[in-house]
Motif scaffolding. Structure first.
Motif, mmCIF file in Angstrom:
data_model
loop_
_atom_site.group_PDB
_atom_site.id
_atom_site.type_symbol
_atom_site.label_atom_id
_atom_site.label_comp_id
_atom_site.label_asym_id
_atom_site.label_seq_id
_atom_site.Cartn_x
_atom_site.Cartn_y
_atom_site.Cartn_z
ATOM 1 N N ALA A 1 -0.826 7.916 -9.653
ATOM 2 C CA ALA A 1 -1.876 6.907 -9.573
ATOM 3 C C ALA A 1 -3.106 7.260 -10.396
ATOM 4 O O ALA A 1 -4.067 6.494 -10.421
ATOM 5 N N GLY A 2 -3.084 8.423 -11.067
ATOM 6 C CA GLY A 2 -4.151 8.755 -12.002
ATOM 7 C C GLY A 2 -5.235 9.674 -11.502
ATOM 8 O O GLY A 2 -6.216 9.912 -12.217
ATOM 9 N N TRP A 3 -5.071 10.249 -10.309
ATOM 10 C CA TRP A 3 -6.055 11.230 -9.858
ATOM 11 C C TRP A 3 -5.862 12.537 -10.626
ATOM 12 O O TRP A 3 -4.719 12.937 -10.897
ATOM 13 N N PRO A 4 -6.935 13.250 -10.960
ATOM 14 C CA PRO A 4 -6.779 14.560 -11.609
ATOM 15 C C PRO A 4 -6.229 15.579 -10.621
ATOM 16 O O PRO A 4 -6.456 15.479 -9.414
ATOM 17 N N ARG A 5 -5.515 16.585 -11.126
ATOM 18 C CA ARG A 5 -4.978 17.628 -10.262
ATOM 19 C C ARG A 5 -6.121 18.487 -9.731
ATOM 20 O O ARG A 5 -7.028 18.866 -10.461
ATOM 21 N N GLN A 6 -6.056 18.816 -8.456
ATOM 22 C CA GLN A 6 -7.128 19.587 -7.837
ATOM 23 C C GLN A 6 -6.811 21.082 -7.872
ATOM 24 O O GLN A 6 -5.651 21.495 -7.899
ATOM 25 N N PRO A 7 -7.856 21.920 -7.867
ATOM 26 C CA PRO A 7 -7.635 23.373 -7.845
ATOM 27 C C PRO A 7 -7.103 23.818 -6.485
ATOM 28 O O PRO A 7 -7.404 23.210 -5.451
ATOM 29 N N THR A 8 -6.311 24.882 -6.487
ATOM 30 C CA THR A 8 -5.767 25.424 -5.249
ATOM 31 C C THR A 8 -5.928 26.942 -5.240
ATOM 32 O O THR A 8 -6.137 27.562 -6.283
ATOM 33 N N VAL A 9 -5.823 27.512 -4.041
ATOM 34 C CA VAL A 9 -5.844 28.962 -3.872
ATOM 35 C C VAL A 9 -4.659 29.363 -3.003
ATOM 36 O O VAL A 9 -4.158 28.561 -2.211
ATOM 37 N N GLY B 1 -5.228 14.011 3.808
ATOM 38 C CA GLY B 1 -4.931 15.421 4.011
ATOM 39 C C GLY B 1 -5.115 16.259 2.760
ATOM 40 O O GLY B 1 -6.048 16.063 1.978
ATOM 41 N N ASP B 2 -4.211 17.218 2.565
ATOM 42 C CA ASP B 2 -4.308 18.116 1.413
ATOM 43 C C ASP B 2 -4.232 17.371 0.084
ATOM 44 O O ASP B 2 -4.798 17.816 -0.916
ATOM 45 N N ALA B 3 -3.524 16.249 0.044
ATOM 46 C CA ALA B 3 -3.436 15.470 -1.189
ATOM 47 C C ALA B 3 -4.811 14.988 -1.639
ATOM 48 O O ALA B 3 -5.054 14.804 -2.836
ATOM 49 N N ALA B 4 -5.729 14.794 -0.683
ATOM 50 C CA ALA B 4 -7.091 14.369 -0.989
ATOM 51 C C ALA B 4 -8.075 15.533 -0.960
ATOM 52 O O ALA B 4 -9.281 15.330 -1.076
ATOM 53 N N GLY B 5 -7.565 16.760 -0.786
ATOM 54 C CA GLY B 5 -8.441 17.925 -0.730
ATOM 55 C C GLY B 5 -9.342 17.948 0.484
ATOM 56 O O GLY B 5 -10.440 18.528 0.444
ATOM 57 N N ILE C 1 0.856 -1.192 0.000
ATOM 58 C CA ILE C 1 0.000 0.000 0.000
ATOM 59 C C ILE C 1 0.886 1.235 0.000
ATOM 60 O O ILE C 1 1.898 1.281 0.706
ATOM 61 N N VAL C 2 0.499 2.240 -0.792
ATOM 62 C CA VAL C 2 1.154 3.542 -0.771
ATOM 63 C C VAL C 2 0.131 4.576 -0.332
ATOM 64 O O VAL C 2 -1.004 4.585 -0.829
ATOM 65 N N VAL C 3 0.517 5.441 0.591
ATOM 66 C CA VAL C 3 -0.344 6.538 1.045
ATOM 67 C C VAL C 3 0.293 7.850 0.617
ATOM 68 O O VAL C 3 1.428 8.151 1.009
ATOM 69 N N GLY C 4 -0.431 8.609 -0.187
ATOM 70 C CA GLY C 4 0.042 9.929 -0.604
ATOM 71 C C GLY C 4 -0.346 10.971 0.429
ATOM 72 O O GLY C 4 -1.531 11.252 0.619
ATOM 73 N N ALA C 5 0.662 11.523 1.106
ATOM 74 C CA ALA C 5 0.449 12.584 2.101
ATOM 75 C C ALA C 5 1.338 13.762 1.739
ATOM 76 O O ALA C 5 1.887 14.427 2.615
ATOM 77 N N ASP C 6 1.488 13.991 0.444
ATOM 78 C CA ASP C 6 2.486 14.933 -0.064
ATOM 79 C C ASP C 6 1.875 16.228 -0.584
ATOM 80 O O ASP C 6 2.402 16.850 -1.512
ATOM 81 N N PRO D 1 -12.422 10.465 -4.066
ATOM 82 C CA PRO D 1 -12.265 9.090 -3.567
ATOM 83 C C PRO D 1 -10.818 8.868 -3.146
ATOM 84 O O PRO D 1 -9.891 9.207 -3.881
ATOM 85 N N VAL D 2 -10.628 8.299 -1.966
ATOM 86 C CA VAL D 2 -9.280 8.262 -1.399
ATOM 87 C C VAL D 2 -8.529 6.977 -1.712
ATOM 88 O O VAL D 2 -7.371 6.828 -1.306
ATOM 89 N N GLU D 3 -9.125 6.048 -2.451
ATOM 90 C CA GLU D 3 -8.476 4.752 -2.703
ATOM 91 C C GLU D 3 -8.525 4.402 -4.179
ATOM 92 O O GLU D 3 -9.542 4.611 -4.850
ATOM 93 N N ARG D 4 -7.409 3.873 -4.678
ATOM 94 C CA ARG D 4 -7.353 3.354 -6.042
ATOM 95 C C ARG D 4 -6.560 2.051 -6.055
ATOM 96 O O ARG D 4 -5.546 1.942 -5.372
ATOM 97 N N GLN D 5 -7.015 1.134 -6.872
ATOM 98 C CA GLN D 5 -6.290 -0.116 -7.085
ATOM 99 C C GLN D 5 -5.275 0.103 -8.207
ATOM 100 O O GLN D 5 -5.609 0.594 -9.287
ATOM 101 N N VAL D 6 -4.024 -0.216 -7.928
ATOM 102 C CA VAL D 6 -2.963 -0.123 -8.931
ATOM 103 C C VAL D 6 -2.241 -1.463 -8.939
ATOM 104 O O VAL D 6 -1.529 -1.803 -7.999
#
Length: 403
Positions: free
Chosen positions: A178-186, A284-288, A163-168, A270-275
């Motif tokens: 892992a294929g998530w789209p980039r999220q908007p930021t301010v 956290g912020d990686a998941a918005g 398992i990999v957890v993105g907390a970056d 969604p916080v989980e993906r099968q790879v």
């Protein structure tokens, strides 16, 4: 309302002995990352945290959170607390409202919090790998292959993980890989300033000036002498100009600046993906996972960490994640009602804050949005009508793009 972390331990303890504990790689030495590492290591997982910095010396930033941080972290929270806030003063167009807090808000120093969480994670058995920059990941029949670049030598090392957890952070390399789209930021920008003469150190001041920002300005004392004055904007250059004008008009001189990019929650990620044969999670912020009313993400990021830990330890089940989604969606609804308010709308909002409304704001925190909204509606129904007008306007909360 979420359960405290002790509930997570109680629910998972019965199953731990029957489980094969996964090998977990956590990318990012963030607050949410180290908290996830601590929970998973305590639950019996083999945990490695990969942080690109050579030394764990996070950029200082003054943050304000609710007292729920102590429920989540206990002594770790207390090590990072530099001040307590017992009253808010709200200003707009010459009007003011004062809201005392039943439970004090906490002013914390981000770098102290992260270091304390790192120490806690390591005390529970997690290994922290500094100078290790995430390069890529790919699935295989045995889990995940994670490539990490050693920052001193540029050498690529290949690690195995189930398992990999993105907390970056908001611009997550793990999410991208892992294929998530980039999220908007301010942009968030705040200046370190001296506390104005006569201002109590236990009071936060907030100004609503919609011509400058759809959010607000804040002045948060971190001590009797120093405070941070800041705002969240939509464009970095314009945000800096607005803050400089605000300081000049009110006689503040900057002693330094702090800044960050903050994700804008406009829908649940969604916080989980099968790879391959492995799984990738975001926290956290990686998941918005940010309250878009105030763009605060410390408490909600920890709740996301709790939820992901539950999912990993409980074969994909997590009540915490479902509860967090409901809470974040409610904050999104509130933000949509006020995001394009004009000055006259904020003036009316302050005028409608009667004694009963202020008591509700005093008793319930920003991390209890449902309770706040319910009690305010009961105490001042005209606020609901004002909010519905904003909600029905259909305004987007995403930052405007510059031409």
């Amino acid at each position: 309302m979420w359960r405290e972390k002790v509930t997570l331990r109680q629910e998972t303890k019965r199953e731990l002995e029957q489980q094969t504990h996964p090998n977990v790689a956590i990318v990012g030495g963030s607050a949410a990352g180290f908290f996830t590492a601590s929970m998973l290591a305590r639950g019996g997982c083999s945990v490695n945290v990969y942080e690109r910095a050579e030394r764990l010396d996070p950029t200082p930033r003054t943050l304000i959170v609710t007292s729920h941080l102590r429920n989540l972290l206990g002594d770790v929270a207390n090590r990072a607390v530099v001040n307590e806030i017992r009253k808010f003063e709200l200003f707009t167009d010459g009007r003011a409202a004062h809201v005392p807090l039943k439970s004090p808000d906490l002013i914390i120093e981000r770098s102290k919090l992260i270091r304390s969480l790192s120490e806690q994670a390591q005390s529970h058995g997690a290994k922290v790998n500094l100078g290790s920059r995430f390069a890529s990941l790919e699935g295989n029949g045995d889990g995940l292959s994670v490539r990490v670049e050693r920052t001193q030598t540029a050498k690529i090392e290949e690690k195995h993980a189930d398992i990999v957890v993105g907390a970056d952070g908001a611009v997550s390399r793990v999410a991208e890989a892992a294929g998530w789209p980039r999220q908007p930021t301010v942009p968030l920008l705040q200046a370190v300033v001296r506390v104005p003469s006569g201002m109590p150190a236990d009071t936060v001041r907030v100004w609503f000036i919609p011509d400058d920002t759809p959010y607000f300005y804040w002045l948060i004392p971190e001590s009797p002498d120093r405070a941070v004055l800041g705002l969240i904007g939509e464009d970095g250059q314009e945000t800096r100009q607005c803050l400089e004008r605000f300081m000049e008009k009110r006689g503040f001189a900057p002693l330094g600046f702090q800044g960050a990019r903050i994700p804008v929650y406009d829908q649940w990620t969604p916080v989980e993906r099968q790879v391959g044969a492995g799984k990738v999670f975001l926290v956290g912020d990686a998941a918005g996972q940010v309250k878009v009313t105030t763009v605060g993400g410390i408490i909600t990021g920890f709740r996301g960490a709790l939820g992901v830990s539950e999912a990993i330890l409980n074969k994909g089940k997590s009540r915490e994640l479902r509860a967090l989604r409901r809470e974040l969606d409610l904050h999104l609804m509130i933000r949509r009602t006020i995001h394009r308010f004009k000055q006259a709308d904020y003036s009316r909002l302050v005028d409608l804050m009667n004694a009963s409304t202020r008591r509700s704001l005093s008793q319930y925190t920003r991390d209890e949005a449902a309770s706040v909204l319910w009690h305010i509606t009961l105490s001042q129904p005209r606020l609901l009508l004002l909010g519905l007008r904003g909600l029905l306007s259909g305004a987007s909360i995403l930052p405007k793009r510059r031409n």
